[in-house]
Scaffold this active site. Structure first.
Site, PDB file in Angstrom:
ATOM      1  N   LYS A  68       0.836  -1.208   0.000  1.00 38.63           N
ATOM      2  CA  LYS A  68       0.000   0.000   0.000  1.00 38.63           C
ATOM      3  C   LYS A  68       0.864   1.249   0.000  1.00 38.63           C
ATOM      4  O   LYS A  68       1.511   1.585   0.992  1.00 38.63           O
ATOM      5  CB  LYS A  68      -0.915   0.049   1.233  1.00 38.63           C
ATOM      6  CG  LYS A  68      -2.022   1.090   1.031  1.00 38.63           C
ATOM      7  CD  LYS A  68      -2.728   1.507   2.299  1.00 38.63           C
ATOM      8  CE  LYS A  68      -2.094   2.662   2.992  1.00 38.63           C
ATOM      9  NZ  LYS A  68      -1.998   3.906   2.196  1.00 38.63           N
ATOM     10  N   GLU A 101       9.219  16.139  15.326  1.00 43.06           N
ATOM     11  CA  GLU A 101       9.569  15.992  13.912  1.00 43.06           C
ATOM     12  C   GLU A 101       8.662  16.883  13.059  1.00 43.06           C
ATOM     13  O   GLU A 101       7.443  16.765  13.124  1.00 43.06           O
ATOM     14  CB  GLU A 101       9.413  14.535  13.471  1.00 43.06           C
ATOM     15  CG  GLU A 101       9.944  14.330  12.066  1.00 43.06           C
ATOM     16  CD  GLU A 101       9.700  12.926  11.530  1.00 43.06           C
ATOM     17  OE1 GLU A 101       8.616  12.370  11.764  1.00 43.06           O
ATOM     18  OE2 GLU A 101      10.597  12.403  10.841  1.00 43.06           O
ATOM     19  N   CYS A 133      13.342  11.206   6.570  1.00 39.06           N
ATOM     20  CA  CYS A 133      13.274  10.695   7.947  1.00 39.06           C
ATOM     21  C   CYS A 133      14.562  10.975   8.705  1.00 39.06           C
ATOM     22  O   CYS A 133      14.545  11.232   9.898  1.00 39.06           O
ATOM     23  CB  CYS A 133      12.979   9.202   7.930  1.00 39.06           C
ATOM     24  SG  CYS A 133      14.087   8.293   6.858  1.00 39.06           S
ATOM     25  N   GLU A 140       9.930   1.445  10.432  1.00 36.64           N
ATOM     26  CA  GLU A 140      10.915   2.504  10.139  1.00 36.64           C
ATOM     27  C   GLU A 140      10.193   3.814  10.383  1.00 36.64           C
ATOM     28  O   GLU A 140       9.330   4.206   9.592  1.00 36.64           O
ATOM     29  CB  GLU A 140      11.362   2.427   8.664  1.00 36.64           C
ATOM     30  CG  GLU A 140      12.121   1.174   8.305  1.00 36.64           C
ATOM     31  CD  GLU A 140      13.536   1.153   8.854  1.00 36.64           C
ATOM     32  OE1 GLU A 140      14.038   2.220   9.260  1.00 36.64           O
ATOM     33  OE2 GLU A 140      14.127   0.067   8.889  1.00 36.64           O
TER      34      GLU A 140
HETATM   35  P1  NAD Z   1       2.206   8.226   7.934  1.00 37.96           P
HETATM   36  O1  NAD Z   1       2.542   7.431   9.149  1.00 37.96           O
HETATM   37  O2  NAD Z   1       1.114   9.211   8.028  1.00 37.96           O
HETATM   38  O3  NAD Z   1       1.814   7.262   6.719  1.00 37.96           O
HETATM   39  C1  NAD Z   1       2.683   6.265   6.253  1.00 37.96           C
HETATM   40  C2  NAD Z   1       1.852   5.160   5.633  1.00 37.96           C
HETATM   41  O4  NAD Z   1       1.053   4.574   6.646  1.00 37.96           O
HETATM   42  C3  NAD Z   1       0.894   5.629   4.547  1.00 37.96           C
HETATM   43  O5  NAD Z   1       0.809   4.643   3.533  1.00 37.96           O
HETATM   44  C4  NAD Z   1      -0.421   5.723   5.290  1.00 37.96           C
HETATM   45  O6  NAD Z   1      -1.543   5.564   4.461  1.00 37.96           O
HETATM   46  C5  NAD Z   1      -0.303   4.563   6.251  1.00 37.96           C
HETATM   47  N1  NAD Z   1      -1.128   4.687   7.464  1.00 37.96           N
HETATM   48  C6  NAD Z   1      -1.559   5.818   8.083  1.00 37.96           C
HETATM   49  N2  NAD Z   1      -2.304   5.501   9.158  1.00 37.96           N
HETATM   50  C7  NAD Z   1      -2.323   4.150   9.236  1.00 37.96           C
HETATM   51  C8  NAD Z   1      -2.915   3.228  10.148  1.00 37.96           C
HETATM   52  N3  NAD Z   1      -3.643   3.623  11.196  1.00 37.96           N
HETATM   53  N4  NAD Z   1      -2.722   1.903   9.931  1.00 37.96           N
HETATM   54  C9  NAD Z   1      -1.975   1.485   8.883  1.00 37.96           C
HETATM   55  N5  NAD Z   1      -1.417   2.314   7.992  1.00 37.96           N
HETATM   56  C10 NAD Z   1      -1.577   3.633   8.166  1.00 37.96           C
HETATM   57  O7  NAD Z   1       3.576   8.874   7.480  1.00 37.96           O
HETATM   58  P2  NAD Z   1       3.819   9.872   6.269  1.00 37.96           P
HETATM   59  O8  NAD Z   1       3.308  11.199   6.670  1.00 37.96           O
HETATM   60  O9  NAD Z   1       3.377   9.246   5.008  1.00 37.96           O
HETATM   61  O10 NAD Z   1       5.417   9.870   6.241  1.00 37.96           O
HETATM   62  C11 NAD Z   1       6.169  10.677   7.051  1.00 37.96           C
HETATM   63  C12 NAD Z   1       6.766   9.890   8.195  1.00 37.96           C
HETATM   64  O11 NAD Z   1       7.479   8.764   7.708  1.00 37.96           O
HETATM   65  C13 NAD Z   1       7.776  10.707   8.958  1.00 37.96           C
HETATM   66  O12 NAD Z   1       7.579  10.544  10.333  1.00 37.96           O
HETATM   67  C14 NAD Z   1       9.106  10.117   8.534  1.00 37.96           C
HETATM   68  O13 NAD Z   1      10.139  10.281   9.450  1.00 37.96           O
HETATM   69  C15 NAD Z   1       8.747   8.679   8.345  1.00 37.96           C
HETATM   70  N6  NAD Z   1       9.717   8.016   7.474  1.00 37.96           N
HETATM   71  C16 NAD Z   1      10.604   7.153   8.045  1.00 37.96           C
HETATM   72  C17 NAD Z   1      11.582   6.537   7.260  1.00 37.96           C
HETATM   73  C18 NAD Z   1      12.602   5.599   7.862  1.00 37.96           C
HETATM   74  O14 NAD Z   1      13.304   4.927   7.101  1.00 37.96           O
HETATM   75  N7  NAD Z   1      12.721   5.507   9.171  1.00 37.96           N
HETATM   76  C19 NAD Z   1      11.631   6.805   5.891  1.00 37.96           C
HETATM   77  C20 NAD Z   1      10.703   7.694   5.346  1.00 37.96           C
HETATM   78  C21 NAD Z   1       9.745   8.291   6.154  1.00 37.96           C
END
Ligand code: NAD
Length: 515
Positions: A200, A411, A312, A278
């Site tokens: 997804k 963040e 991230c 992650e």
């Molecule tokens: P997010 O957590 O809002 O969403 C990430 C994914 O999770 C999306 O596909 C979203 O649809 C899904 N999602 C959201 N709520 C969910 C739930 N309740 N159950 C299951 N899936 C759900 O994050 P974002 O805003 O898309 O991305 C930004 C975040 O990602 C930042 O905190 C960033 O640091 C982190 N990030 C981490 C890494 C790493 O390698 N550690 C890499 C890239 C981004």
């Protein structure tokens, strides 16, 4: 409305498309369905996908319901339990991954352009992402044949060994900042291990993943139906349905720390599936006074402003030794105008728009908080240029504060950085480690002894010395503390998709003789 297919000739096939291009009327928007069991399946609802450079809708995708996700999971379950994938050899899986790498390389220009249209990152960065995506598939294609068990010298007349087996159906949930590349970080090891997947992408940025699925469907006939499934939609509905499914054996998630917390709860309340996370970061980029000033200026800015700060591992806390604090901050301010904001498809652009209007508002709200609790050094506004007025742009922004301000602790995930002074090594370490996160850190100094002492004491999963941000598929990626569980990339990455089975073979033909 921009119809990127008509305008840019990016897509040749109509396979996943419902709305077709009609020359007599205005171009219809391309509509993608879910990719399930090697077919394109419609959902009842659709969602708009927006180009953040101008706010126009560029495509429609499925807004998957729990039932849509359950159908995709059922396809993946069937393919894992009974399909030919189960009998596939490691060599065959490796060849499929090499074919995926070839497809990405061959179509890199189209995929990079689509990535930029959808998430706003500068085209040059999208091109790097496509190259890294292909390298990731190549790495795991090669690794597929190197996964094996071991024989163990147990104190008995027996042969004791381990088998490495795929964990099963894997739910792969990806964020919007590196859409296709982060999908590959999960898909590569999952397929190499022999898992089947339901992938997804983030609701904002599904297009390259869907195009990748189309390329796979049209070109890689050896991949059995149901092994790769892609569903699009909202996190709390579609993502949650994957997390709570009793038929999914593992969730590999990249995203925010709060979502990670919700995922652990969903997993605890369902089938205790395996989880790798992650998550977010607030990484320190630490400059001692003996660091080269030019390299430091460059490294401080690059460390946080690449990809609009939507990284991230962004070095969003810049720790600077007191005696060079003013000098380095002044140099950063002086250099800031070189970060050229503009149309992300323009090769000269160094910073594109943020991914969405909502995200722009979130970043702006942090800038407002920063104005109250910290000292603004530069930036902080939307750019005044007329060309950018419809895009979700914000200037790269530099604050000065202590480590206790909200902008230094939370963040922001945008182009906002806080500069924090420190006295000495111990002080730097205390500030650097004083965060709930532990994804990455960087240290800049010409004193190698000091660098190595810092490396050992920093609580972070990745530590760079005299650089920030290089990332290699050969090397593990992941966080300490609330930045996550498990590791991606490298040999470590495939472990997340493998089970270990102990097999004990008794070589004695005598009864146990206990009773
Ligand atoms: P997010 O957590 O809002 O969403 C990430 C994914 O999770 C999306 O596909 C979203 O649809 C899904 N999602 C959201 N709520 C969910 C739930 N309740 N159950 C299951 N899936 C759900 O994050 P974002 O805003 O898309 O991305 C930004 C975040 O990602 C930042 O905190 C960033 O640091 C982190 N990030 C981490 C890494 C790493 O390698 N550690 C890499 C890239 C981004």
């Amino acid at each position: 409305m921009v119809h990127y297919v008509a305008h840019r000739g990016a897509v040749r096939s109509n396979a996943p498309v419902r709305g077709r291009h009609n020359m007599k009327t205005k171009p219809q928007l391309k509509t993608y369905k879910n990719f399930v069991n090697n077919d394109w399946t419609a959902s009842k609802k659709t969602r708009e996908v927006v180009n953040p450079f101008n706010g126009t809708t560029i495509a429609m995708v499925a807004e998957s319901s729990r039932k849509d996700v359950d159908d995709a999971v059922a396809a993946a379950r069937e393919a894992f339990d009974r399909g030919p994938w189960r009998e596939s050899t490691a060599q065959q899986r490796g060849r499929i991954l090499f074919a995926m790498a070839d497809l990405v390389r061959k179509h890199a220009a189209m995929l990079a352009e689509l990535e930029t249209l959808n998430c706003g990152k500068p085209i040059v960065e999208s091109e790097f992402d496509m190259s890294d995506t292909a390298s990731c598939f190549e790495y795991y294609g090669g690794l597929a044949t190197k996964i094996h068990g071991e024989t163990l010298p147990v104190p008995d007349n027996a042969l004791n060994m381990t088998l490495r087996e795929p964990v099963g159906v894997a739910g792969l949930i990806v964020p919007w900042n590196y859409p296709l590349m982060l999908a590959a970080w999960k898909l590569g090891p999952a397929l190499a291990a022999g898992c089947t997947v339901v992938l997804k992408p983030a609701e904002q940025t599904p297009l390259t993943t869907l195009e990748f699925a189309r390329l796979v469907q049209e070109n890689i006939r050896e991949l059995p139906p149901g092994v790769l499934n892609v569903v699009t939609g909202d996190g709390p509905v579609a993502g949650r349905a994957i997390v709570e499914s009793m038929k999914v054996d593992k969730v590999a998630f990249t995203g925010g720390t709060e979502t990670g917390r919700a995922i652990l709860k969903g997993v605890a309340d369902s089938n205790l599936k395996k989880v790798s996370l992650e998550l977010g970061g607030k990484s320190p980029n630490i400059f001692f006074s003996d660091a080269d000033l030019d390299a430091a200026t460059d490294g401080a800015l690059f460390g946080v402003f690449i990809n609009q700060g939507e990284v991230c591992s962004a070095g969003s806390r810049i720790l600077i030794q007191q005696d060079v604090f003013k000098k380095l901050v002044a140099r950063m301010k002086e250099t800031l105008p070189r970060i050229r904001l503009g149309d992300p498809l323009n090769r000269e652009t160094k910073m594109g728009p943020l991914v969405s209007k909502d995200h722009l508002q979130k970043v702006e709200s942090y800038i407002e908080i920063g104005r109250k609790e910290a000292k603004l050094i530069a930036g902080g506004r939307r750019p005044s240029s007329n060309q950018l007025k419809n895009g979700y742009f914000i200037e790269p922004t530099i604050f000065e504060s202590g480590n206790n301000s909200r902008i230094a602790r939370e963040e922001i995930f945008g182009p906002v950085v806080t500069c924090i002074p420190f006295k000495n090594e111990d002080d730097a370490l205390e500030i650097a480690n004083d965060t709930p996160y532990g994804l990455a850190a960087a240290v800049w100094s010409r004193d190698i002894f000091r660098c190595l002492r810092m490396v050992k004491r920093l609580r972070a999963g990745i530590v760079w010395v005299n650089t920030m941000q290089p990332c290699y598929v050969e090397s593990p990626w992941g966080g300490y503390k609330q930045s996550g569980h498990g590791r991606e990339l490298s040999l470590h990455g495939i472990e997340e998709f493998l089970e270990t089975k102990q097999v004990h073979i008794n070589l004695s033909e005598q009864p146990i003789g206990w009773y």
